[in-house]
Design an enzyme around this catalytic site. Structure first.
Site, PDB file in Angstrom:
ATOM      1  CE1 TYR A  48      35.250  59.656  79.673  1.00 35.95           C
ATOM      2  CE2 TYR A  48      36.508  57.869  80.064  1.00 35.95           C
ATOM      3  CZ  TYR A  48      36.322  59.070  79.769  1.00 35.95           C
ATOM      4  OH  TYR A  48      37.400  60.075  79.826  1.00 35.95           O
ATOM      5  CB  SER A  78      40.172  58.592  77.811  1.00 35.89           C
ATOM      6  OG  SER A  78      40.662  57.908  78.775  1.00 35.89           O
TER       7      SER A  78
HETATM    8  N1  LIG Z   1      40.663  64.041  83.919  1.00 39.53           N
HETATM    9  C1  LIG Z   1      41.489  63.048  83.548  1.00 39.53           C
HETATM   10  O1  LIG Z   1      42.264  62.283  84.170  1.00 39.53           O
HETATM   11  C2  LIG Z   1      41.201  62.579  82.168  1.00 39.53           C
HETATM   12  C3  LIG Z   1      41.651  61.429  81.877  1.00 39.53           C
HETATM   13  C4  LIG Z   1      41.393  60.938  80.336  1.00 39.53           C
HETATM   14  C5  LIG Z   1      40.772  61.851  79.505  1.00 39.53           C
HETATM   15  N2  LIG Z   1      40.055  62.865  80.021  1.00 39.53           N
HETATM   16  C6  LIG Z   1      39.377  63.525  79.017  1.00 39.53           C
HETATM   17  O2  LIG Z   1      39.749  64.897  79.080  1.00 39.53           O
HETATM   18  C7  LIG Z   1      38.405  65.893  78.857  1.00 39.53           C
HETATM   19  C8  LIG Z   1      38.566  67.044  79.982  1.00 39.53           C
HETATM   20  O3  LIG Z   1      38.603  66.078  81.331  1.00 39.53           O
HETATM   21  P1  LIG Z   1      38.162  66.707  82.593  1.00 39.53           P
HETATM   22  O4  LIG Z   1      38.555  65.809  83.913  1.00 39.53           O
HETATM   23  O5  LIG Z   1      39.319  67.991  82.664  1.00 39.53           O
HETATM   24  O6  LIG Z   1      36.746  67.113  82.447  1.00 39.53           O
HETATM   25  P2  LIG Z   1      35.790  68.119  83.489  1.00 39.53           P
HETATM   26  O7  LIG Z   1      34.611  67.259  83.741  1.00 39.53           O
HETATM   27  O8  LIG Z   1      36.585  68.787  84.736  1.00 39.53           O
HETATM   28  O9  LIG Z   1      35.575  69.552  82.428  1.00 39.53           O
HETATM   29  C9  LIG Z   1      34.874  69.288  81.294  1.00 39.53           C
HETATM   30  C10 LIG Z   1      34.314  70.620  81.068  1.00 39.53           C
HETATM   31  O10 LIG Z   1      33.255  70.516  80.198  1.00 39.53           O
HETATM   32  C11 LIG Z   1      31.947  70.978  80.456  1.00 39.53           C
HETATM   33  N3  LIG Z   1      30.885  70.472  79.570  1.00 39.53           N
HETATM   34  C12 LIG Z   1      30.499  69.227  79.832  1.00 39.53           C
HETATM   35  N4  LIG Z   1      29.568  69.026  78.938  1.00 39.53           N
HETATM   36  C13 LIG Z   1      29.408  70.033  78.116  1.00 39.53           C
HETATM   37  C14 LIG Z   1      28.589  70.520  77.033  1.00 39.53           C
HETATM   38  N5  LIG Z   1      27.516  69.614  76.626  1.00 39.53           N
HETATM   39  N6  LIG Z   1      28.699  71.579  76.423  1.00 39.53           N
HETATM   40  C15 LIG Z   1      29.638  72.524  76.822  1.00 39.53           C
HETATM   41  N7  LIG Z   1      30.638  72.149  77.828  1.00 39.53           N
HETATM   42  C16 LIG Z   1      30.287  70.908  78.433  1.00 39.53           C
HETATM   43  C17 LIG Z   1      31.796  70.923  81.601  1.00 39.53           C
HETATM   44  O11 LIG Z   1      31.045  71.872  82.384  1.00 39.53           O
HETATM   45  C18 LIG Z   1      33.429  71.272  82.245  1.00 39.53           C
HETATM   46  O12 LIG Z   1      33.538  72.577  82.647  1.00 39.53           O
HETATM   47  C19 LIG Z   1      37.299  64.985  78.923  1.00 39.53           C
HETATM   48  O13 LIG Z   1      37.095  64.618  77.486  1.00 39.53           O
HETATM   49  C20 LIG Z   1      37.914  63.910  79.487  1.00 39.53           C
HETATM   50  O14 LIG Z   1      36.939  62.376  79.099  1.00 39.53           O
HETATM   51  C21 LIG Z   1      40.177  63.214  81.377  1.00 39.53           C
HETATM   52  O1  LIG Z   2      38.788  60.444  82.044  1.00 37.76           O
HETATM   53  C1  LIG Z   2      39.194  59.329  82.090  1.00 37.76           C
HETATM   54  O2  LIG Z   2      39.698  58.824  81.053  1.00 37.76           O
HETATM   55  C2  LIG Z   2      39.183  59.107  83.442  1.00 37.76           C
HETATM   56  O3  LIG Z   2      39.294  60.346  84.139  1.00 37.76           O
HETATM   57  C3  LIG Z   2      40.252  58.156  83.943  1.00 37.76           C
HETATM   58  O4  LIG Z   2      41.515  58.014  83.128  1.00 37.76           O
HETATM   59  C4  LIG Z   2      40.671  58.820  85.371  1.00 37.76           C
HETATM   60  O5  LIG Z   2      41.744  59.499  85.269  1.00 37.76           O
HETATM   61  C5  LIG Z   2      40.806  57.520  86.197  1.00 37.76           C
HETATM   62  O6  LIG Z   2      40.128  56.529  85.782  1.00 37.76           O
HETATM   63  C6  LIG Z   2      40.799  57.683  87.918  1.00 37.76           C
HETATM   64  O7  LIG Z   2      39.915  57.162  88.321  1.00 37.76           O
END
Ligand SMILES: NC(=O)c1ccc[n+]([C@@H]2O[C@H](COP(=O)([O-])OP(=O)(O)OC[C@H]3O[C@@H](n4cnc5c(N)ncnc54)[C@H](O)[C@@H]3O)[C@@H](O)[C@H]2O)c1
Ligand SMILES: O=C(O)[C@H](O)[C@@H](O)[C@H](O)[C@H](O)CO
Length: 249
Positions: free
Chosen positions: A153, A140
């Protein structure tokens, strides 16, 4: 250069959000793609929905913290190989230092960092047998820039980017590369309430040079690139996809 025909991919946390977008793109690029999540029923529903769109995927149900052996068995059942592992599972627990007890901090680190190490380690024998193994972590922008009140986090994602470099240096070879993707602010299901918040819109316009949230599907090309032969000499990087948020003063 970006064709993944003949490859087998596993995307942990691939049942929704960014993981699902990356899984769809790998499948469209030709890889036999298996999605992991904890709930078999909801994975089945996703599989059916994708089949309706002409995208065929496999499923590997299980908790990555406890059941990685079984998950890998399911993922390799059909082809006997695993060439691409995208580890997208990442939980959030946004409580500040005054609220979060050390054991709660450790719990989030276990899910977001220690489990990533275990998943990678368990998959190594498969990835090293591949002609071009690809280990891709999803970290992230929190790995480089902290928001107030999010110590666990932030530490976990910073650690995951460091782990990417460490494994790339230790294990990188013609047979295996280790890289990460750092998403910025994406309007995924998890962030839907934030993306709909007008008070945050002004912040987004000020802080993100593209002046908008990322669309979930915009993460996918980064995954296809890192998984492909086009990235054969790319090792140890964290590829940021954030509309320029972290390079702006
Ligand atoms: N959405 C964002 O803006 C964003 C930003 C930066 C980083 N990220 C990273 O991207 C990745 C995906 O994010 P997202 O927003 O799509 O997440 P999300 O929470 O929508 O999806 C995560 C999925 O992982 C599954 N999961 C969680 N724990 C689990 C476990 N122990 N075993 C198996 N499956 C499990 C959940 O059920 C879910 O389907 C994460 O690592 C998150 O930190 C997301
Ligand atoms: O997984 C992450 O790193 C977080 O989801 C963030 O980057 C979010 O997108 C943002 O904080 C919005 O609140």
């Amino acid at each position: 250069m970006f064709d993944l025909t003949g490859k087998t991919a596993l995307v942990t946390g691939g049942g929704r959000g960014l993981g699902l977008e990356m899984a769809k793109a790998l499948a469209k690029a030709g890889a036999w793609t298996v999605i992991n999540g904890r709930n078999r029923q909801s994975l089945e529903e996703v599989r059916e929905r994708l089949a309706g769109e002409g995208i065929l995927v496999g499923i590997a149900a299980g908790d990555i913290r406890r059941e990685i052996g079984g998950i890998l068995t399911q993922a390799t059942e059909r082809t006997g190989q695993l060439d691409i592992l995208i580890h997208s599972v990442g939980e959030r627990d946004r409580r500040g230092t005054r609220e979060m007890e050390p054991h709660e901090f450790a719990e989030l680190l276990n899910t977001d960092l220690t489990a990533a190490y275990s998943v990678a380690r368990a998959a190594l024998p498969f990835l090293l047998r591949s002609a071009a193994g690809r280990l891709i972590f999803v970290t992230s922008i929190a790995a480089f820039a902290a928001r107030a009140g999010d110590p666990a986090y932030t530490a976990a994602k910073g650690g995951l980017s460091a782990l990417t470099r460490s494994l790339a240096v230790e294990l990188g070879s013609d047979n295996l590369t280790v890289n990460a993707i750092a998403p910025g602010w994406f309007a995924t299901e998890t962030n839907a309430h934030l993306a709909a918040d007008p008070a945050l819109q002004a912040f987004v316009e000020l802080r993100i040079p593209l002046k908008r949230w990322g669309r979930p599907e915009e993460i996918a090309p980064a995954a296809v690139f890192l998984a492909s032969s086009g990235a054969s000499f790319v090792n140890g990087i964290t590829l940021t996809v954030d509309g320029g948020m972290t390079v702006q003063m």
